[in-house]
Design an enzyme around this catalytic site. Structure first.
Site, short mmCIF file in Angstrom:
data_model
loop_
_atom_site.label_atom_id
_atom_site.label_comp_id
_atom_site.label_asym_id
_atom_site.label_seq_id
_atom_site.Cartn_x
_atom_site.Cartn_y
_atom_site.Cartn_z
N ASN A 7 -7.49 36.11 -20.29
CA ASN A 7 -7.73 34.99 -19.38
C ASN A 7 -9.00 35.26 -18.61
OD1 ASN A 7 -7.71 33.05 -17.41
ND2 ASN A 7 -5.65 33.50 -16.65
N ARG A 40 -6.54 31.96 -22.91
CA ARG A 40 -6.40 30.76 -22.09
C ARG A 40 -7.74 30.03 -22.11
NH1 ARG A 40 -6.76 30.18 -15.77
NH2 ARG A 40 -6.32 27.97 -15.66
N HIS A 46 -3.02 23.09 -15.77
CA HIS A 46 -1.76 23.86 -15.61
C HIS A 46 -0.74 23.46 -16.68
CE1 HIS A 46 -2.58 24.41 -11.01
NE2 HIS A 46 -2.93 25.51 -11.67
N HIS A 103 3.65 22.76 -9.58
CA HIS A 103 3.08 24.10 -9.69
C HIS A 103 2.24 24.34 -8.44
CE1 HIS A 103 1.25 27.59 -11.89
NE2 HIS A 103 0.39 27.40 -10.90
N GLY A 132 0.38 27.16 -6.54
CA GLY A 132 -0.15 28.52 -6.43
C GLY A 132 -1.44 28.42 -5.64
N ARG A 154 -9.42 24.40 -2.39
CA ARG A 154 -9.90 23.12 -2.94
C ARG A 154 -9.28 21.97 -2.14
NH1 ARG A 154 -8.25 24.04 -9.07
NH2 ARG A 154 -7.92 26.22 -8.52
N ARG A 160 1.06 32.53 2.57
CA ARG A 160 1.91 33.48 3.29
C ARG A 160 1.29 33.81 4.67
NH1 ARG A 160 3.79 38.23 -0.38
NH2 ARG A 160 1.86 37.44 -1.24
N GLU A 190 2.82 32.05 -17.36
CA GLU A 190 1.87 31.44 -18.31
C GLU A 190 1.43 32.43 -19.38
OE1 GLU A 190 0.05 30.17 -14.61
OE2 GLU A 190 -0.72 28.44 -15.69
#
Ligand code: AMP
Length: 406
Positions: A19, A96, A185, A213, A215, A246, A289, A390
């Site tokens: 990846n 990927r 994704h 999704h 992340g 983003r 977090r 993934e």
């Protein structure tokens, strides 16, 4: 050998997953039963302090300064051999690839023709496809004869109907240049489909879900009877939900306005991709977090960033329902979706009118004692938490396409 004792598995053969990101390289090594044996992360590629580590091995993999993706791949593969993780060429190598345009509806074996087609898609993903190709070219020359497979982020969404993929722009933009919504994704959303079907005891082709999704990048997909029919990311992975750095959706009128303030095209690109989202709103961090901790300490901008994130997500969950004939489950995945009871609770709190209700205990345990389920008895729909993987999907696709007759 400097590292820990490598797992067995290499004797039967391994699958290598590659990846390549814009400045990172992630490798994962699987055995043929799809158990992960090793993973490698190289960071700050093309920069002065490029680094690479095999997980669990304290000795870094030596890289030249400003190492390119190719140099990093060569150094890491050499280290995997020297330190005993690899003893022979992998059975297959899965890559990927971010953008497959309209050409690729599923994973493919890479040959000269498909390589050129991937290169043709580069104008749609100038930051991603060229580095994906660098990875492909490197492993093709390192391991000639080993089957190489491309797995596309966009492929799963090629079933979107025109009403969902067309922008309301002059049609010639779509016809001449392929300007449309592609979605990303896809590997993760496809995995949510198979896992949801398994948990509910249904066939994937009979299963309808909303897959969130969440992340560092975030996207949501509506999957109707096993087919992706709508998703939040568009021509590029910038559209849609609030993400780590983003912006997600903004008014396109912003571009004209910011021009009057002296912010040009390049700076705007950087702002929207690298300085917005959770980072921009909180002024502190792109990491959810950290923001949850700061909000608990009374940091207002972090609490606001979380509010905007959850509200945008709730709006998109509502919007995705317009595409579905039935809903078997709403599914949360990705680092935030899997681990943050707070984000799931806050998001679903806006969706009571649609009939979603969460069980606080199941939610705090991330569904781990309830087969993924976190909804309460009063909920109209099941709500699931499912860990995505993934790399494992890419390894599985690579094995399937490398050995088509077994
Ligand atoms: P990913 O890109 O899927 O690895 O997800 C990374 C994101 O997941 C980061 O924003 C992390 O802060 C977030 N994350 C991981 N664990 C937690 C947690 N326990 N609570 C909130 N966010 C988390």
């Amino acid at each position: 050998m400097t590292g820990p004792e490598p797992a067995s598995g290499d004797r039967q053969g391994t699958l290598l997953v590659v990846n390549c990101g814009s400045s990172t390289l992630k490798l994962a090594l699987f055995d043929l039963r799809l158990h992960k044996i090793a993973s490698v992360l190289a960071e700050k590629l093309e920069q002065f302090q490029a680094t690479a580590h095999i997980q669990g091995d304290p000795a870094p993999v030596p890289l030249p300064s400003h190492a390119s993706h190719r140099q990093a791949l060569e150094a890491v593969i050499q280290a995997l051999f020297e330190r005993g993780w690899l003893t022979q060429a992998p059975v297959a190598i899965g890559h990927r690839v971010v953008h497959g345009g309209e050409r690729f509806r599923q994973a493919v074996r890479i040959d000269d023709r498909t390589r050129e087609a991937i290169a043709d898609c580069a104008s749609l993903a100038p930051l991603h496809n060229p580095v994906n190709l660098a990875g492909i070219d490197s492993t093709r020359s390192l391991f000639p004869g080993v089957p190489q497979i491309a797995v596309f982020d966009t492929a799963f969404h090629q079933t979107l109907p025109p009403r969902a993929f067309l922008y309301a722009l002059p049609q010639r933009f779509y016809r001449q240049w392929g300007v449309r919504r592609y979605g990303f994704h896809g590997t993760s959303h496809a995995f949510m489909l198979t896992e949801t079907a398994r948990l509910l005891g249904q066939l994937p082709e009979q299963t309808s879900l909303i897959s969130a999704h969440l992340g560092n990048g975030c996207s949501i997909a509506a999957i109707d009877h096993g087919h992706s029919v709508d998703t939040s990311m568009g021509l590029t992975p910038l559209e849609g939900l609030v993400m780590g750095s983003r912006s997600g959706d903004v008014d396109p009128g912003l571009f004209d306005f910011l021009k009057t303030k002296g912010i040009g095209q390049d700076e705007l690109h950087r702002i929207l991709n690298e300085q917005s989202g959770l980072l921009g709103l909180s002024g502190q961090s792109n990491d959810m977090r950290t923001l949850c901790e700061l909000a608990d300490q009374g940091h207002e901008a972090s609490a606001t960033a979380i509010d905007v994130f959850c509200f945008r997500l709730a709006r998109y969950i509502g919007a995705m329902m317009a595409s579905l004939r039935r809903l078997d489950a709403l599914v949360f995945t990705g680092g935030i979706g899997e681990n943050s009871a707070r984000i799931r609770r806050q998001t679903l709190a806006s969706l009571g009118l649609l009939g979603f209700a969460v069980d606080p205990e199941r939610n705090s345990a991330h569904g781990r004692q309830s087969h993924g389920h976190i909804e309460s008895g009063a909920s109209r729909f099941p709500v699931l938490v499912i860990a995505t993987d993934e790399e494992r999907v890419i390894a599985g696709e690579s094995l399937r396409l490398a050995t088509p007759h077994t």
